[in-house]
Design an enzyme around this catalytic site. Sequence first.
Site, mmCIF file in Angstrom:
data_model
loop_
_atom_site.group_PDB
_atom_site.id
_atom_site.type_symbol
_atom_site.label_atom_id
_atom_site.label_comp_id
_atom_site.label_asym_id
_atom_site.label_seq_id
_atom_site.Cartn_x
_atom_site.Cartn_y
_atom_site.Cartn_z
ATOM 1 N N GLN A 165 0.812 -1.219 0.000
ATOM 2 C CA GLN A 165 0.000 0.000 0.000
ATOM 3 C C GLN A 165 0.845 1.269 0.000
ATOM 4 O O GLN A 165 0.323 2.352 -0.268
ATOM 5 C CB GLN A 165 -0.955 0.013 1.203
ATOM 6 C CG GLN A 165 -2.035 -1.056 1.116
ATOM 7 C CD GLN A 165 -2.956 -0.982 2.310
ATOM 8 O OE1 GLN A 165 -2.673 -1.594 3.338
ATOM 9 N NE2 GLN A 165 -4.030 -0.225 2.201
ATOM 10 N N CYS A 168 -10.626 0.179 3.964
ATOM 11 C CA CYS A 168 -9.214 0.003 3.608
ATOM 12 C C CYS A 168 -8.641 1.378 3.286
ATOM 13 O O CYS A 168 -9.299 2.172 2.608
ATOM 14 C CB CYS A 168 -9.117 -0.913 2.388
ATOM 15 S SG CYS A 168 -7.446 -1.140 1.752
ATOM 16 N N LEU A 169 -7.440 1.660 3.749
ATOM 17 C CA LEU A 169 -6.844 2.969 3.484
ATOM 18 C C LEU A 169 -6.628 3.215 1.992
ATOM 19 O O LEU A 169 -6.526 4.358 1.561
ATOM 20 C CB LEU A 169 -5.518 3.122 4.244
ATOM 21 C CG LEU A 169 -5.639 3.199 5.773
ATOM 22 C CD1 LEU A 169 -4.257 3.325 6.409
ATOM 23 C CD2 LEU A 169 -6.529 4.347 6.218
HETATM 24 NI NI NI Z 1 -6.426 -2.588 3.103
#
Ligand code: NI
Length: 162
Positions: free
Chosen positions: A51, A91-92
């Site tokens: 991420q 989720c970010l």
């Molecule tokens: Ni996530």
Amino acid sequence: MATRIIREEGDEILKKKSRPVETIDDKIKELVQDMIETMHKYNGVGLAAVQVGILKRIVVIDLYEDGGVPYILINPEIIKEKGEQTVDEGCLSFPNKFAKVIRPKEVTVTALDINGKKFKLTGTDLLAQAIEHEVDHLNGEVFIDKIIPGTLEVVTEEGKNN
Ligand code: NI
């Protein structure tokens, strides 16, 4: 320490599989600290290295419990799943999307800590959910692809016209 830019929906890197960490060197330790700082900045419960654009099998999780420190999981492997729970999830990397998903109620994982020592962790409820969600990221899987149909909520920011 520094915060890093979070890759968001549409970024192809989120669909790629991360590779195991071979040596926990200073660069990896700095990445882990940056991941924790980035997770805290956005009040996330967990963050996977992919991420922030790094395809390595590293996960950080923080349930923000009193006196608790963040979990650091390097090369995590889920060895046991038990039961089932239907939970709300976000989720970010999908900052405006929330939905219901089905996750195991209890998960046992093995991983390396920041010193390279192997440990075993069993989590229930939110911790089980977070472990599953973050390990999915390491395999190029995102929660939005496994939501219960009809439960997606898209939240628009206040003060925005579009
Ligand atoms: Ni996530």
